[in-house]
Write a protein that holds these residues in place. Structure first.
Motif, PDB file in Angstrom:
ATOM      1  N   ALA A   1      -3.100   4.387   3.502  1.00 50.30           N
ATOM      2  CA  ALA A   1      -1.819   5.023   3.820  1.00 50.30           C
ATOM      3  C   ALA A   1      -1.955   5.997   4.980  1.00 50.30           C
ATOM      4  CB  ALA A   1      -1.285   5.741   2.579  1.00 50.30           C
TER       5      ALA A   1
ATOM      6  N   GLU B   1       0.829  -1.204   0.000  1.00 49.05           N
ATOM      7  CA  GLU B   1       0.000   0.000   0.000  1.00 49.05           C
ATOM      8  C   GLU B   1       0.869   1.262   0.000  1.00 49.05           C
ATOM      9  OE1 GLU B   1      -3.197   0.256  -0.360  1.00 49.05           O
ATOM     10  OE2 GLU B   1      -3.700  -1.869  -0.240  1.00 49.05           O
ATOM     11  N   SER B   2       1.955   1.239   0.751  1.00 52.21           N
ATOM     12  CA  SER B   2       2.854   2.387   0.790  1.00 52.21           C
ATOM     13  C   SER B   2       3.502   2.625  -0.567  1.00 52.21           C
ATOM     14  CB  SER B   2       3.928   2.162   1.855  1.00 52.21           C
ATOM     15  OG  SER B   2       4.831   3.246   1.895  1.00 52.21           O
TER      16      SER B   2
ATOM     17  N   PHE C   1       1.022   4.285  -2.811  1.00 56.58           N
ATOM     18  CA  PHE C   1       0.777   5.668  -2.389  1.00 56.58           C
ATOM     19  C   PHE C   1       1.921   6.594  -2.804  1.00 56.58           C
ATOM     20  CE2 PHE C   1       1.128   9.035   0.862  1.00 56.58           C
ATOM     21  CZ  PHE C   1      -0.105   9.650   0.675  1.00 56.58           C
TER      22      PHE C   1
END
Length: 258
Positions: free
Chosen positions: A108, A69-70, A73
């Motif tokens: 995030a 997910e990071s 983002f």
């Protein structure tokens, strides 16, 4: 990994069929990431091979899911493996880039606020549930009331004709993957609209507006066995199809949407 098992004639794949068939054809000679990259519109993120996600990011302190997910983002690229799961995830990104991006931003933001713990917490848990297994329903209020009440006979038998005015959109990529091999128990988590008399629109911007952090924390979902939808399974033309209480479960007393 083969994408040849996908039956593009299935009604739940209609929103994804055009880019999906093109990408599946391209993936015969390329990675899934490259195939998706070749058909993506400008608004969608870039797709990269899973190796772009640095192995060092996935540690005990920062798990693989959080690293994924990071990465999305910060880089606006989607790491993609050569499998059905990531292929369908890519198709949802192609169709709903704003909505998917908003869910990623919520993930995030929550990771930055609360860190990575033993459990994801109610917001991240709800986002993950919907991202993997969610659906949106645009239907007359009578169908919504029957669904919320788990009145399956009313929903699918006595009010069956109202489904001509309804549309179910499958958003969850794990849900789409499971339906490659359709089975009666496969169930979607349908997002409740703010107002049962004003069902959601399905354009990307409108879908994104459904994802409010405070509301998602409450898990405003109702279960829907998707093969009960008229036209989605030949066997469901018989009323007895819905008598299977192991699939079409009654509403439990004091049950909340889940």
């Amino acid at each position: 990994m083969t994408l040849a098992v996908i039956d593009w004639a299935q009604p739940w794949l209609a929103p994804y069929r055009t880019p999906g068939e093109a990408a599946a054809q391209a993936a015969r000679h390329a990675s899934v990431a490259a195939a998706l990259q070749g058909v993506k519109p400008a608004a969608s993120p870039d797709f990269v091979r899973q190796g772009a996600l640095a192995a060092g990011q996935a540690s005990e302190a920062f798990g693989a899911f959080e690293a994924y997910e990071s990465h999305i983002f910060h880089t606006r690229t989607v790491p993609t493996r050569d499998n059905l799961h990531d292929f369908f995830n890519g198709l949802v990104w192609l169709a709903f880039p704003q909505a998917k991006r908003h869910l990623n931003e919520l993930q995030a933001s929550e990771i930055a606020r609360s860190g990575v713990g033993a459990v994801r917490g109610p917001l991240r848990d709800a986002i993950t549930l919907f991202d993997e297994n969610g659906a949106l329903l645009n239907a007359p209020p009578a169908l919504w009331r029957a669904l919320v009440a788990r009145d399956w006979h009313a929903l699918f038998v006595t009010q069956r004709g109202l489904w001509r005015e309804a549309r179910l959109l499958l958003f969850g990529h794990a849900l789409l993957e499971k339906l490659v091999t359709p089975r009666k128990p496969i169930t979607a988590h349908v997002l409740l609209p703010y107002d049962l008399n004003a069902p959601p629109a399905f354009d990307d911007a409108a879908v994104a507006k459904n994802f409010d952090a405070d509301r998602l924390r409450t898990k405003p979902f109702v279960p829907l066995p998707v093969l009960g939808v008229p036209g989605w399974c030949a066997e469901n033309t018989a009323a007895s199809f819905y008598a299977d209480a192991g699939v079409f479960r009654p509403l439990q007393k004091n049950a909340l949407p889940a």
